[in-house]
Design an enzyme around this catalytic site. Structure first.
Site, PDB file in Angstrom:
ATOM      1  CD  GLU A  13      -2.909  -1.293   2.251  1.00  0.00           C
ATOM      2  OE1 GLU A  13      -4.116  -1.556   2.084  1.00  0.00           O
ATOM      3  OE2 GLU A  13      -2.403  -1.225   3.398  1.00  0.00           O
ATOM      4  CG  ASP A 197     -11.620  -8.149  -0.864  1.00  0.00           C
ATOM      5  OD1 ASP A 197     -10.533  -7.618  -0.583  1.00  0.00           O
ATOM      6  OD2 ASP A 197     -12.546  -8.242  -0.040  1.00  0.00           O
TER       7      ASP A 197
HETATM    8  O1  OS5 Z   1      -4.470  -4.847   5.978  1.00  0.00           O
HETATM    9  C1  OS5 Z   1      -5.464  -5.838   5.793  1.00  0.00           C
HETATM   10  C2  OS5 Z   1      -6.803  -5.172   5.635  1.00  0.00           C
HETATM   11  N1  OS5 Z   1      -6.765  -4.713   4.262  1.00  0.00           N
HETATM   12  C3  OS5 Z   1      -8.043  -4.247   3.719  1.00  0.00           C
HETATM   13  C4  OS5 Z   1      -8.971  -5.323   3.208  1.00  0.00           C
HETATM   14  C5  OS5 Z   1      -9.777  -6.132   3.990  1.00  0.00           C
HETATM   15  N2  OS5 Z   1      -9.938  -6.244   5.315  1.00  0.00           N
HETATM   16  C6  OS5 Z   1     -10.829  -7.170   5.777  1.00  0.00           C
HETATM   17  N3  OS5 Z   1     -11.543  -7.978   4.965  1.00  0.00           N
HETATM   18  C7  OS5 Z   1     -11.424  -7.873   3.620  1.00  0.00           C
HETATM   19  N4  OS5 Z   1     -12.176  -8.669   2.823  1.00  0.00           N
HETATM   20  C8  OS5 Z   1     -10.519  -6.927   3.095  1.00  0.00           C
HETATM   21  N5  OS5 Z   1     -10.170  -6.595   1.831  1.00  0.00           N
HETATM   22  C9  OS5 Z   1      -9.220  -5.622   1.889  1.00  0.00           C
HETATM   23  C10 OS5 Z   1      -6.029  -5.695   3.511  1.00  0.00           C
HETATM   24  C11 OS5 Z   1      -5.281  -6.566   4.488  1.00  0.00           C
HETATM   25  C12 OS5 Z   1      -5.909  -7.945   4.497  1.00  0.00           C
HETATM   26  S1  OS5 Z   1      -4.954  -9.165   5.323  1.00  0.00           S
HETATM   27  C13 OS5 Z   1      -3.968  -9.713   3.988  1.00  0.00           C
HETATM   28  C14 OS5 Z   1      -2.859 -10.651   4.383  1.00  0.00           C
HETATM   29  C15 OS5 Z   1      -2.103 -11.076   3.164  1.00  0.00           C
HETATM   30  C16 OS5 Z   1      -0.788 -11.745   3.407  1.00  0.00           C
HETATM   31  N6  OS5 Z   1      -0.517 -12.621   4.348  1.00  0.00           N
HETATM   32  N7  OS5 Z   1       0.722 -13.035   4.226  1.00  0.00           N
HETATM   33  N8  OS5 Z   1       1.232 -12.418   3.191  1.00  0.00           N
HETATM   34  C17 OS5 Z   1       0.340 -11.618   2.634  1.00  0.00           C
HETATM   35  C18 OS5 Z   1       2.618 -12.682   2.717  1.00  0.00           C
HETATM   36  C19 OS5 Z   1       3.657 -11.920   3.485  1.00  0.00           C
HETATM   37  C20 OS5 Z   1       4.747 -12.584   4.023  1.00  0.00           C
HETATM   38  C21 OS5 Z   1       5.740 -11.884   4.737  1.00  0.00           C
HETATM   39  C22 OS5 Z   1       5.639 -10.508   4.881  1.00  0.00           C
HETATM   40  C23 OS5 Z   1       4.583  -9.843   4.341  1.00  0.00           C
HETATM   41  C24 OS5 Z   1       3.597 -10.543   3.620  1.00  0.00           C
END
Ligand code: OS5
Length: 231
Positions: A13, A197
């Site tokens: 972001e 999404d």
């Molecule tokens: O910050 C979180 C909230 N954001 C908005 C969002 C959201 N929130 C709740 N429900 C939804 N349906 C949503 N849609 C958009 C986005 C974000 C969601 S949590 C995403 C986690 C993704 C992830 N997990 N592991 N990685 C990516 C890989 C990784 C590995 C090491 C370091 C960094 C990333």
């Protein structure tokens, strides 16, 4: 405005935002990286907090109390609830609530704790500037309610609960906590998100596919807001 804080929750972001800034100096503080930089004559500090309400509270507080920022802009992605919001579309929050805050056992409404309030407002001037920028550039944006919780919502039932309980247009995991910090410390705050999404059974898949492009949409629009703020 003397020093501007710009926040996201995830690296993805803030990466598109960093492209716009010069003289970047990375400061490590409280287990995070803070990017001190310049945008023309303006001092900015950019950071991603990591995901969720606790980390975003820490980062917003640090940007204000440690780095001395006096305005805070959040840019990122969100799950859409309002059917008018399609993937890629922008939403600017007029108020936010915590959808996972629940002491209803004591007769209180969802999202409420004593001496708090269900909704926390954002800064009206900043929100109106966002709406003006959208109008001037013929960009679609919705002003609405964002619900925040420590949960990636990928479930129609949970989405429906959040929609009907808070009248929310979108949901995410950081906005309300950032707004609470800014409200308490009297720092004007804007929460801008682009839809990645629609918080349904396809949310995980869509999020992975659209995180980058939607984060870029939000970042591009945020820069237009900053241009207006410094004009
Ligand atoms: O910050 C979180 C909230 N954001 C908005 C969002 C959201 N929130 C709740 N429900 C939804 N349906 C949503 N849609 C958009 C986005 C974000 C969601 S949590 C995403 C986690 C993704 C992830 N997990 N592991 N990685 C990516 C890989 C990784 C590995 C090491 C370091 C960094 C990333």
């Amino acid at each position: 405005m003397t020093k501007l804080a710009i926040m996201g929750a995830m690296q993805e972001e803030i990466t598109p935002l960093l492209e716009y800034f010069t003289n970047i100096n990375i400061v490590e503080y409280a287990n995070n990286k803070y990017y001190e930089a310049k945008y023309g004559d303006l001092d900015v500090v950019v950071a991603y907090s990591k995901i969720g309400k606790v980390f975003s509270t820490l980062t917003a507080t640090t940007l204000i109390e440690h780095f001395g920022c006096d305005t805070l802009l959040f840019s990122g992605v969100a799950g859409g609830i309002n059917p008018q919001l399609k993937i890629g579309d922008l939403i600017v929050a007029n108020k936010l609530s915590q959808h996972d805050l629940d002491i209803t056992a004591f007769g209180h409404p969802f999202g409420y704790v004593p001496e708090g309030s269900v909704y926390v407002p954002t800064n009206e001037k900043l929100k109106n500037i966002a709406l003006e920028v959208a109008k001037e550039n013929n960009i679609k944006i919705i002003e609405g309610i964002i619900a925040t919780g420590d949960q990636f919502v990928a479930d129609e039932k949970r989405k429906e609960f959040i929609s009907s309980t808070f009248d929310a247009d979108a949901l995410e995991m950081e906005g309300a906590s950032v707004a609470v910090v800014c409200d308490a410390l009297n720092v004007p705050c804007l929460i801008l998100r682009a839809i990645s999404d629609t918080a349904d059974m396809d949310a995980g898949f869509n999020f992975d596919e659209f995180l980058e492009t939607s984060a870029q949409n939000s970042a591009n629009f945020l820069i237009k807001i900053i241009n207006k703020l410094i004009k």
